[in-house]
Write a protein that holds these residues in place. Structure first.
Motif, PDB file in Angstrom:
ATOM      1  N   GLN A   5       0.829  -1.198   0.000  1.00 49.04           N
ATOM      2  CA  GLN A   5       0.000   0.000   0.000  1.00 49.04           C
ATOM      3  C   GLN A   5       0.872   1.260   0.000  1.00 49.04           C
ATOM      4  N   ARG A   6       1.929   1.248   0.772  1.00 50.01           N
ATOM      5  CA  ARG A   6       2.841   2.399   0.795  1.00 50.01           C
ATOM      6  C   ARG A   6       3.500   2.592  -0.573  1.00 50.01           C
ATOM      7  N   SER A  46      -6.209   5.144  -0.008  1.00 52.39           N
ATOM      8  CA  SER A  46      -5.096   4.604   0.759  1.00 52.39           C
ATOM      9  C   SER A  46      -5.252   4.801   2.263  1.00 52.39           C
TER      10      SER A  46
END
Length: 144
Positions: free
Chosen positions: A75-76, A104
């Motif tokens: 996700q980062r 996010s």
């Protein structure tokens, strides 16, 4: 005053000196050392079970923690790529990955990508197999 004729090693192993004395005469004078030893064993077993439970193997808590770690890294990476693409996009074009960037911060679980799922499955299966062999080996050693 005490006079002893013999090996100092034998004296060191046989004599215990303590500032503690039992309040009740029926209690053994070695009770504090027994309790201390019991607490050391409890601490050792608790720490061992904690470390064992943190392994990324099936049916242990480390399995879910490892999956969350992979999800967070993916996700980062997605957010960093989306931000980079938005910075590089021209003013007239739409920003790329806008939906991905907006989503996010949500609390909904994100599915692993194909590569993340492969890493998760390989590491978890390998750790489970290694742990299984360690347990089987330990049982066999105890049986002999």
């Amino acid at each position: 005053m005490l006079l002893y004729a013999g090996s100092p090693t034998e004296l060191w192993l046989d004599v215990q000196v303590s500032s503690l004395c039992p309040r009740y005469p029926y209690l053994p004078h070695t009770l504090p050392s027994w309790i201390e030893t019991l607490m050391q064993y409890i601490l050792s077993f608790s720490l061992a079970f904690c470390l064992l439970n943190a392994l990324p193997a099936y049916y242990l808590d480390g399995d879910l923690a490892f999956k969350l770690l992979i999800t967070a890294v993916e996700q980062r990476t997605r957010v960093a790529r989306a931000t980079e693409c938005n910075i590089l996009a021209s003013a007239d074009s739409k920003p790329l990955y806008k939906k991905e960037l907006a989503d996010s911060g949500t609390e909904e679980p994100v599915e692993l990508s194909r590569g993340g799922q492969m890493v998760y499955t390989a590491v978890t299966a390998l750790t489970t197999a290694l742990l299984g062999w360690c347990i089987v080996g330990s049982v066999l050693l105890l049986a002999l």
